[in-house]
Design an enzyme around this catalytic site. Structure first.
Site, PDB file in Angstrom:
ATOM      1  N   ASP A   4      46.649  33.587 -76.174  1.00  0.00           N
ATOM      2  CA  ASP A   4      45.408  34.256 -76.555  1.00  0.00           C
ATOM      3  C   ASP A   4      45.728  35.564 -77.281  1.00  0.00           C
ATOM      4  O   ASP A   4      46.814  36.128 -77.112  1.00  0.00           O
ATOM      5  CB  ASP A   4      44.568  34.586 -75.312  1.00  0.00           C
ATOM      6  CG  ASP A   4      44.127  33.334 -74.570  1.00  0.00           C
ATOM      7  OD1 ASP A   4      44.099  32.253 -75.192  1.00  0.00           O
ATOM      8  OD2 ASP A   4      43.821  33.447 -73.365  1.00  0.00           O
TER       9      ASP A   4
HETATM   10  N1  URA Z   1      46.513  30.921 -70.252  1.00  0.00           N
HETATM   11  C1  URA Z   1      45.575  31.760 -70.729  1.00  0.00           C
HETATM   12  O1  URA Z   1      44.503  31.881 -70.151  1.00  0.00           O
HETATM   13  N2  URA Z   1      45.854  32.472 -71.839  1.00  0.00           N
HETATM   14  C2  URA Z   1      47.033  32.393 -72.504  1.00  0.00           C
HETATM   15  O2  URA Z   1      47.242  33.086 -73.509  1.00  0.00           O
HETATM   16  C3  URA Z   1      48.012  31.521 -71.987  1.00  0.00           C
HETATM   17  C4  URA Z   1      47.724  30.795 -70.861  1.00  0.00           C
END
Ligand code: URA
Length: 244
Positions: free
Chosen positions: A104
Site C-alpha cells: 500500500d
Molecule cells: N497488507 C496490507 O494491508 N497492506 C500492505 O501493504 C501489505 C499487506
C-alpha cells in the site's frame, strides 16, 4: 543473446554507460582473456568479461531490493504520483522493471523490482506459499487470543477465508508491536485481518519475502541489486512452489 559490450556491462547496474565506455577505452576490460577497447564490440552472454580485473557475473535480468518509503506508489508508472521506479538511482534504471508484488502507499519496507516476468509470476502465483513477514503497530492491545485466532482461519468482512497467519507479539500495551507472516497477498490483507478483531493498523513494514530479508543498511528510499546468494535462495524457493 548478442549485445554491445558497453551495454552488457552497464546493464549490470553498477556502472553508467559513460563510465563503462571510459573503462573500455582505457584498456581495463577484457573479453575472453584479451583487452578490448571497442565499446561497440558484439559479445555473447557466454563470453568471459572482466572489468578492472574483476570477472563480470552477467545476469540477463535485474533483481533489486528497495526499502520503500511511505507515500510512494508501488506501481511502475503513474501520471500524477511518485512511484518506486522513480526512486531508483540511474545506474539501476533498466527498461521493463516493475515491482513484483504490491505494498500500500502508506506501507514501508521491502519491495522487489525485476524485469524477469517468469520469476515474478512464480513469486506471486496464488498457489505460492512464500511467507511474507511484516512488522505492524496497532491502535489497541493484543493478547495471546489474537495469536490463536490468526493461526486459525480469519474470515474477512467480505467472506474471504484467509490462510493461517503467524502472529507474534513483540511489545504489549495500548499501541502494541507485532510480527505477522502471511502466505497470501490480498488487497489490504493485513489491515483487513486486523479489522476483523477491531484493531487499526497505524504502521506497517514488510521485512522479508521468503528467505529474502530487507537489508538493514538500506535507508528508506534506497535500493540495491540482490547478491548472488540472495537471488539463488529466492529462486530456489519459487522453483519449489512451481513443481508441487
Ligand atoms: N497488507 C496490507 O494491508 N497492506 C500492505 O501493504 C501489505 C499487506
Amino acid at each position: 543473446m548478442v549485445q554491445r559490450l558497453d551495454k552488457m556491462i552497464a546493464s549490470q547496474g553498477t556502472l553508467s554507460r559513460s563510465e563503462t565506455v571510459r573503462l573500455i577505452r582505457s584498456g581495463q576490460v577484457t573479453v575472453d582473456g584479451v583487452v578490448c577497447r571497442d565499446a561497440a564490440r558484439k559479445v555473447e552472454e557466454t563470453c568471459t568479461v572482466t572489468v578492472a580485473g574483476e570477472a563480470l557475473c552477467y545476469r540477463r535480468f535485474s533483481y533489486i531490493m528497495m526499502n520503500k518509503p511511505s507515500g510512494i506508489l508501488c506501481v511502475s508508472r503513474d501520471p500524477r504520483a511518485k512511484t518506486v521506479l522513480d526512486l531508483l538511482p540511474p545506474a539501476l534504471q533498466r527498461k521493463g522493471l516493475f515491482p513484483a508484488g504490491r505494498l500500500d502507499k502508506d506501507t514501508v519496507g521491502l519491495v522487489l523490482l525485476t524485469d524477469d516476468g517468469e520469476f515474478a509470476h512464480r513469486l506471486l502465483a496464488p498457489k505460492s506459499d512464500i511467507m511474507k513477514r511484516y512488522l505492524v503497530r496497532l491502535d489497541g492491545p493484543l493478547t495471546e487470543e489474537h495469536v490463536r485466532l490468526f493461526a486459525g482461519e480469519i474470515v474477512l468482512a467480505d467472506g474471504t477465508r484467509c490462510r493461517p497467519a503467524e502472529l507474534r507479539i513483540l511489545e504489549y500495551g495500548e499501541q502494541p508491536l507485532a510480527e505477522i507472516g502471511i502466505t497470501e497477498g490480498r488487497y489490504h490483507q493485513i489491515k483487513r485481518m486486523f479489522g476483523t478483531v477491531d484493531r487499526g493498523v497505524v504502521w506497517l513494514k514488510r521485512i522479508a519475502i521468503g528467505p529474502l530479508a530487507l537489508d538493514p543498511l538500506l535507508s528508506e528510499g534506497e535500493a540495491r541489486l540482490l547478491t548472488e546468494k540472495e537471488l539463488s535462495n529466492l529462486t530456489n524457493s519459487t522453483l519449489f512452489v512451481q513443481h508441487r
